[in-house]
Write a protein that holds these residues in place. Structure first.
Motif, PDB file in Angstrom:
ATOM      1  N   GLU A  53       0.820  -1.209   0.000  1.00 46.80           N
ATOM      2  CA  GLU A  53       0.000   0.000   0.000  1.00 46.80           C
ATOM      3  C   GLU A  53       0.857   1.263   0.000  1.00 46.80           C
ATOM      4  OE1 GLU A  53      -4.354  -0.694   1.451  1.00 46.80           O
ATOM      5  OE2 GLU A  53      -2.997  -0.937   3.174  1.00 46.80           O
ATOM      6  N   ILE A  81      -6.510   9.145   1.101  1.00 50.33           N
ATOM      7  CA  ILE A  81      -6.112   7.747   1.246  1.00 50.33           C
ATOM      8  C   ILE A  81      -4.930   7.629   2.211  1.00 50.33           C
ATOM      9  CG2 ILE A  81      -5.176   5.737   0.032  1.00 50.33           C
ATOM     10  CD1 ILE A  81      -6.782   6.762  -2.446  1.00 50.33           C
ATOM     11  N   VAL A  84      -6.226   7.697   5.693  1.00 44.33           N
ATOM     12  CA  VAL A  84      -6.835   6.428   6.073  1.00 44.33           C
ATOM     13  C   VAL A  84      -5.746   5.413   6.419  1.00 44.33           C
ATOM     14  CG1 VAL A  84      -8.227   4.475   5.239  1.00 44.33           C
ATOM     15  CG2 VAL A  84      -8.945   6.819   4.729  1.00 44.33           C
ATOM     16  N   GLU A 123     -11.136  -0.575   6.641  1.00 42.87           N
ATOM     17  CA  GLU A 123     -10.749  -1.285   5.421  1.00 42.87           C
ATOM     18  C   GLU A 123     -11.878  -1.204   4.379  1.00 42.87           C
ATOM     19  OE1 GLU A 123      -7.461  -3.746   3.890  1.00 42.87           O
ATOM     20  OE2 GLU A 123      -7.771  -2.002   5.130  1.00 42.87           O
ATOM     21  N   LYS A 126     -11.921   2.298   2.964  1.00 41.28           N
ATOM     22  CA  LYS A 126     -10.841   2.452   1.985  1.00 41.28           C
ATOM     23  C   LYS A 126     -11.199   1.746   0.684  1.00 41.28           C
ATOM     24  CE  LYS A 126      -7.123   0.235   2.855  1.00 41.28           C
ATOM     25  NZ  LYS A 126      -5.927  -0.236   3.535  1.00 41.28           N
TER      26      LYS A 126
END
Length: 143
Positions: A53, A81, A84, A123, A126
């Motif tokens: 990621e 993002i 997060v 999760e 996201k």
């Protein structure tokens, strides 16, 4: 948003679906895998996912940076993002790792279901965000 960035978001969403929402829960259903082994595999899995990621996030920033014109608002979604991910990996995961350590040591952790539920919720958030960015913007571009 470039097609490459949309594709990156969709690939990322696929990785989350495969790793976090399919493979991770499935290992706990394996009858010959002990809880300790499953937790150790999970720990390694999430370390690898964190690296993947980080690479994907870096690629997202690079794609935004090299898309002319470079506007401040172009960085909005990668920054969201990143926030997060920061919440997941800097706040939630250390608590979950501590609980994993407790279980591996034979102790019973407290608040496990609450923390796991929070992690799953983040999760899913996201995943939804990545799917939105990959699918919704594609529809706008084609429509």
């Amino acid at each position: 948003m470039t097609q490459q960035l949309r594709n990156l978001y969709l690939i990322w969403a696929g990785i989350i679906l495969g790793v976090s929402l399919l493979a991770t829960p499935a290992k706990f259903l394996t009858p010959d895998l002990s809880l300790n082994e499953a937790l150790q595999v999970g720990r390694v899995t999430f370390r690898v996912l964190a690296v993947a990621e980080a690479v994907l996030l870096t690629l997202a920033f690079v794609l935004v940076l090299f898309k002319p014109p470079v506007l401040r608002r172009s960085f909005l979604w990668p920054i969201v993002i990143a926030g997060v991910l920061l919440f997941q990996y800097a706040i939630l995961l250390p608590f979950l790792n501590f609980q994993t350590d407790q279980v591996l040591a034979g102790e019973v952790p407290g608040q496990s279901s609450v923390l796991h539920s929070a992690y799953v919720a983040v999760e899913l958030l996201k995943l939804g965000l990545l799917l939105f960015l990959g699918v919704r913007y594609r529809e706008r571009m084609e429509g």
